[in-house]
Design an enzyme around this catalytic site. Sequence first.
Site, PDB file in Angstrom:
ATOM      1  N   LEU A  41       0.846  -1.193   0.000  1.00 61.05           N
ATOM      2  CA  LEU A  41       0.000   0.000   0.000  1.00 61.05           C
ATOM      3  C   LEU A  41       0.887   1.251   0.000  1.00 61.05           C
ATOM      4  O   LEU A  41       0.812   2.096   0.905  1.00 61.05           O
ATOM      5  CB  LEU A  41      -0.929  -0.019   1.217  1.00 61.05           C
ATOM      6  CG  LEU A  41      -1.973  -1.130   1.212  1.00 61.05           C
ATOM      7  CD1 LEU A  41      -2.730  -1.178   2.545  1.00 61.05           C
ATOM      8  CD2 LEU A  41      -2.962  -0.932   0.065  1.00 61.05           C
ATOM      9  N   HIS A  42       1.718   1.359  -1.036  1.00 60.25           N
ATOM     10  CA  HIS A  42       2.695   2.449  -1.080  1.00 60.25           C
ATOM     11  C   HIS A  42       2.047   3.824  -0.898  1.00 60.25           C
ATOM     12  O   HIS A  42       2.314   4.531   0.070  1.00 60.25           O
ATOM     13  CB  HIS A  42       3.437   2.448  -2.421  1.00 60.25           C
ATOM     14  CG  HIS A  42       4.225   1.218  -2.710  1.00 60.25           C
ATOM     15  ND1 HIS A  42       5.322   0.845  -1.975  1.00 60.25           N
ATOM     16  CD2 HIS A  42       4.091   0.287  -3.691  1.00 60.25           C
ATOM     17  CE1 HIS A  42       5.834  -0.265  -2.476  1.00 60.25           C
ATOM     18  NE2 HIS A  42       5.104  -0.626  -3.515  1.00 60.25           N
ATOM     19  N   ASP A  43       1.215   4.210  -1.867  1.00 62.07           N
ATOM     20  CA  ASP A  43       0.716   5.583  -1.921  1.00 62.07           C
ATOM     21  C   ASP A  43      -0.314   5.907  -0.842  1.00 62.07           C
ATOM     22  O   ASP A  43      -0.265   6.990  -0.252  1.00 62.07           O
ATOM     23  CB  ASP A  43       0.169   5.878  -3.315  1.00 62.07           C
ATOM     24  CG  ASP A  43       1.261   5.803  -4.376  1.00 62.07           C
ATOM     25  OD1 ASP A  43       2.453   5.705  -4.007  1.00 62.07           O
ATOM     26  OD2 ASP A  43       0.935   5.828  -5.579  1.00 62.07           O
TER      27      ASP A  43
END
Length: 318
Positions: free
Chosen positions: A245-247
């Site tokens: 869930l980078h962003d």
Amino acid sequence: MAKQKMILDLDTGIDDALAIAYAVASPEADLIGILSSYGNVVVERSAKNSLRILDLLGASDVPVFLGESHSVVTDHFDVMPISAQIHGKNGIGEVAVAESSRAIESESAVDFIIDAAHKYKQDLILVPTGPLTNLAAAIRKDPSIVKEIGKVVLMGGALTVPGNVTDAAEANINQDAVSANEVFTAGLNLTMVGLDVTLRTLLTRKETQQWRDLHTKAGDAFADIVDFYIKAYEITSPGLNGCALHDPLAVGVALMPDLVTTLPLNMIVETEGTTWGRTTGDANRLNEPSTDQASLTVDADRFLNLFMTRLSKLFEEN
């Protein structure tokens, strides 16, 4: 509690779409605009993807601005094959989300940053989750905004782990290391949410099934989009057992800084040779007061719980 004025700066692929959803779903955030960038897709598609996702989520009042189309050291941009593999050629997992009837704003992304900085000053949070080309261009055009923007929380970089494009470089920083270095050394109140923490926040098909079980347009679309992402991760990062869930984590940290622990560290981005794009401490500013913070650890369980609770409620309504 007053809502925090937020601008997202996105190269709208799959995790950027999740970042939009998290911002829309968060009661602390007043999403005043989305800037488009290049990276996962070309800049025009990024803008159109953002409009589509906003409409899908019932947030058609949020304006979208066109950003810079390539890095400061190139004259064009081509999507990397690995980006198309991970996000799909359309950037959102080859899922057909209805085209928006809304137009991209006539004002440029760079001018919108400058105008918003002067208008909202310390109340403004800027969350870039793509290359830092737009923000660097805005600082070059009006350096006074450095002292006006409340904080910048960016998804990019890697301090304690290898990069994901080269051993040295993470993808967003790698796209435009020169602009990234200008941003990191500008004196902004900046927090880096890099691979150090984003790779510890994972989504699986268990969560996407919960969205399917809602039987709504948004729930089904996002389940399809993220399942494409998870399938791509099974090829590129089989050991993770999910997708990162980078962003959305950057949005989460912007709103709740205590989701991560940080190291105060004035940083530079290396812009030459084999270490192009490396985010590291600035030897010339180690003893100066730190304006930059590097995220080191994350309360992944707390974030995932917030993420699922908020997005599921938003998808249930759309």
